[in-house]
Write a protein that holds these residues in place. Structure first.
Motif, PDB file in Angstrom:
ATOM      1  N   LEU A  49       0.810  -1.218   0.000  1.00 17.87           N
ATOM      2  CA  LEU A  49       0.000   0.000   0.000  1.00 17.87           C
ATOM      3  C   LEU A  49       0.844   1.269   0.000  1.00 17.87           C
ATOM      4  CD1 LEU A  49      -2.846  -1.070   2.458  1.00 17.87           C
ATOM      5  CD2 LEU A  49      -3.094  -0.600   0.017  1.00 17.87           C
ATOM      6  N   PHE A  50       2.159   1.140   0.202  1.00 15.80           N
ATOM      7  CA  PHE A  50       3.030   2.307   0.051  1.00 15.80           C
ATOM      8  C   PHE A  50       2.956   2.863  -1.370  1.00 15.80           C
ATOM      9  CE2 PHE A  50       6.192   0.878   3.578  1.00 15.80           C
ATOM     10  CZ  PHE A  50       5.313   1.353   4.549  1.00 15.80           C
ATOM     11  N   ALA A  51       2.410   2.066  -2.293  1.00 23.41           N
ATOM     12  CA  ALA A  51       2.245   2.546  -3.670  1.00 23.41           C
ATOM     13  C   ALA A  51       1.347   3.776  -3.728  1.00 23.41           C
ATOM     14  CB  ALA A  51       1.651   1.437  -4.541  1.00 23.41           C
ATOM     15  N   ILE A  52       0.458   3.930  -2.750  1.00 24.32           N
ATOM     16  CA  ILE A  52      -0.408   5.115  -2.727  1.00 24.32           C
ATOM     17  C   ILE A  52       0.449   6.370  -2.606  1.00 24.32           C
ATOM     18  CG2 ILE A  52      -2.221   6.310  -1.438  1.00 24.32           C
ATOM     19  CD1 ILE A  52      -3.266   3.559  -0.587  1.00 24.32           C
ATOM     20  N   GLN A  53       1.441   6.328  -1.715  1.00 21.10           N
ATOM     21  CA  GLN A  53       2.310   7.501  -1.561  1.00 21.10           C
ATOM     22  C   GLN A  53       3.318   7.619  -2.701  1.00 21.10           C
ATOM     23  OE1 GLN A  53       1.648   5.328   1.043  1.00 21.10           O
ATOM     24  NE2 GLN A  53       1.858   6.355   3.023  1.00 21.10           N
ATOM     25  N   SER A  54       3.931   6.500  -3.105  1.00 23.67           N
ATOM     26  CA  SER A  54       5.003   6.596  -4.089  1.00 23.67           C
ATOM     27  C   SER A  54       4.489   6.983  -5.471  1.00 23.67           C
ATOM     28  CB  SER A  54       5.787   5.278  -4.166  1.00 23.67           C
ATOM     29  OG  SER A  54       4.962   4.203  -4.543  1.00 23.67           O
ATOM     30  N   THR A  55       3.206   6.773  -5.729  1.00 22.20           N
ATOM     31  CA  THR A  55       2.639   7.234  -7.004  1.00 22.20           C
ATOM     32  C   THR A  55       2.734   8.749  -7.121  1.00 22.20           C
ATOM     33  OG1 THR A  55       1.138   5.348  -7.132  1.00 22.20           O
ATOM     34  CG2 THR A  55       0.525   7.287  -8.402  1.00 22.20           C
ATOM     35  N   GLN A  56       2.764   9.434  -5.974  1.00 19.09           N
ATOM     36  CA  GLN A  56       2.831  10.894  -5.993  1.00 19.09           C
ATOM     37  C   GLN A  56       4.245  11.424  -6.243  1.00 19.09           C
ATOM     38  OE1 GLN A  56      -0.333  11.820  -5.710  1.00 19.09           O
ATOM     39  NE2 GLN A  56      -0.737   9.677  -5.215  1.00 19.09           N
ATOM     40  N   TRP A  57       5.232  10.530  -6.252  1.00 19.69           N
ATOM     41  CA  TRP A  57       6.613  10.987  -6.394  1.00 19.69           C
ATOM     42  C   TRP A  57       6.851  11.674  -7.732  1.00 19.69           C
ATOM     43  CZ3 TRP A  57       9.628   6.107  -4.232  1.00 19.69           C
ATOM     44  CH2 TRP A  57       9.407   6.039  -2.847  1.00 19.69           C
ATOM     45  N   GLU A  58       6.114  11.269  -8.774  1.00 22.38           N
ATOM     46  CA  GLU A  58       6.295  11.922 -10.078  1.00 22.38           C
ATOM     47  C   GLU A  58       5.867  13.385 -10.015  1.00 22.38           C
ATOM     48  OE1 GLU A  58       7.879  10.716 -12.442  1.00 22.38           O
ATOM     49  OE2 GLU A  58       7.959   8.589 -11.917  1.00 22.38           O
ATOM     50  N   ARG A  59       4.800  13.659  -9.268  1.00 26.33           N
ATOM     51  CA  ARG A  59       4.380  15.058  -9.109  1.00 26.33           C
ATOM     52  C   ARG A  59       5.395  15.820  -8.266  1.00 26.33           C
ATOM     53  NH1 ARG A  59      -0.361  18.034  -9.449  1.00 26.33           N
ATOM     54  NH2 ARG A  59      -1.684  16.234  -9.857  1.00 26.33           N
ATOM     55  N   ALA A  60       5.871  15.192  -7.194  1.00 26.83           N
ATOM     56  CA  ALA A  60       6.819  15.862  -6.302  1.00 26.83           C
ATOM     57  C   ALA A  60       8.135  16.176  -7.011  1.00 26.83           C
ATOM     58  CB  ALA A  60       7.070  14.998  -5.073  1.00 26.83           C
ATOM     59  N   SER A  61       8.542  15.285  -7.925  1.00 26.71           N
ATOM     60  CA  SER A  61       9.813  15.499  -8.634  1.00 26.71           C
ATOM     61  C   SER A  61       9.658  16.395  -9.867  1.00 26.71           C
ATOM     62  CB  SER A  61      10.408  14.153  -9.053  1.00 26.71           C
ATOM     63  OG  SER A  61       9.543  13.473  -9.943  1.00 26.71           O
ATOM     64  N   GLY A  62       8.430  16.798 -10.168  1.00 21.57           N
ATOM     65  CA  GLY A  62       8.199  17.708 -11.285  1.00 21.57           C
ATOM     66  C   GLY A  62       8.118  17.056 -12.647  1.00 21.57           C
ATOM     67  N   THR A  63       8.002  15.722 -12.689  1.00 22.16           N
ATOM     68  CA  THR A  63       7.984  15.024 -13.973  1.00 22.16           C
ATOM     69  C   THR A  63       6.579  14.637 -14.423  1.00 22.16           C
ATOM     70  OG1 THR A  63       8.381  12.946 -12.809  1.00 22.16           O
ATOM     71  CG2 THR A  63      10.304  14.102 -13.668  1.00 22.16           C
ATOM     72  N   LEU A  64       5.569  14.863 -13.587  1.00 23.48           N
ATOM     73  CA  LEU A  64       4.227  14.441 -13.949  1.00 23.48           C
ATOM     74  C   LEU A  64       3.721  15.163 -15.193  1.00 23.48           C
ATOM     75  CD1 LEU A  64       1.707  12.776 -13.357  1.00 23.48           C
ATOM     76  CD2 LEU A  64       0.950  14.579 -11.791  1.00 23.48           C
ATOM     77  N   GLY A  65       3.953  16.460 -15.266  1.00 27.33           N
ATOM     78  CA  GLY A  65       3.528  17.203 -16.450  1.00 27.33           C
ATOM     79  C   GLY A  65       4.198  16.711 -17.711  1.00 27.33           C
TER      80      GLY A  65
END
Length: 267
Positions: A76-92
């Protein structure tokens, strides 16, 4: 390149990054001492409750429940780690890329599953005998397969939850804790599922872990695996697959909306 091949390549590349992240978060020493040591104490804490009750059945129930929950909890840590792309600025950048978004997220958090299976296996087979929880070889193999099924099923559910949390990243820890608490309460980890009203029991069936845990409980202390146990593991995987399909649809909807409105930031 055919789309299935391209999709697998994206998943493989995302998984490579996921395991690189894992090696950054944990060294062998910090995983063994910091993580494994902590969760062993957690499992023993609940097992001691059974000792205080002087009920061997309670020790067995709480120990197996908490040990198997470690696999689901870590997945379930995948819930948090999915947000790492947004935090690192690569989601866009991922959203505007000429490829589907969901394969990235399917591969992005795969590191938690083998770690969760490894954690629970060490606890079940390393700590279990100290508490009188014995495993035959067939039962141990079946239990490891069961843990893998729990990890796969829970991963699909975690990604579905993450697809919503991706829109409100500041809620990621709150939502993850609520989902973990729901697993603890409803899936037979500390109290039997039958303890709850029928309506709650029905809702609990959508958690893949409830079926995987039931299968692992069924094989402990046996020399063979029953058809019913195999059915429980199949149900665990089927429900997880259903959650994964929903997660894929939600990730695609998220990407389409972001591309159409330009609403995904680069922060």
């Amino acid at each position: 390149m055919p789309e299935p091949t391209a999709t697998l390549n994206v998943v493989r590349s995302a998984a490579h990054i996921a395991f690189a992240d894992f090696r950054t978060v944990y060294s062998p020493l910090t995983w063994c001492v910091g993580w494994l040591g902590r969760v062993i104490m957690q499992v023993l804490f609940f097992a001691v409750i059974g000792l205080l009750l002087k009920e061997p059945g309670a020790i067995l129930y709480l120990f197996i429940g908490q040990a198997v929950f470690l696999t689901a909890s870590e997945t379930l840590f995948a819930i948090q780690s999915t947000q790492w792309e947004r935090a690192s600025g690569t989601l866009g950048l991922l959203t505007v890329a000429p490829a589907r978004l969901w394969p990235v997220f399917v591969g992005r958090s795969l590191q938690w599953m083998p770690s969760g299976v490894g954690t629970a296996s060490i606890v079940l087979f390393g700590i279990g005998p100290l508490l009188g929880v014995e495993w035959s070889l067939p039962a141990a193999v079946a239990a490891v397969v069961g843990l893998a099924c729990v990890a796969c099923g829970t991963y699909g559910m975690a990604l579905f939850v993450a697809s919503f949390v991706l829109r409100v990243p500041h809620w990621r820890n709150v939502v993850a804790n609520l989902v973990q608490s729901a697993h603890t309460l409803l899936c037979g980890v500390v109290v039997p599922v039958a303890f709850w009203p029928e309506g709650v029991q029905l809702v609990a069936q959508v958690f893949p872990m409830i079926h995987g845990l039931a299968a692992i409980r069924a094989v402990q202390g046996t020399q063979a695996v029953s058809v019913g146990t195999i059915g429980q593991l199949g149900l665990c995987l089927a429900i997880g697959l259903g959650w994964l399909v929903l997660a894929v649809l939600m990730f695609e909807r998220f990407a389409q909306h972001g591309r159409r409105t330009g609403s995904i930031d680069f922060d």
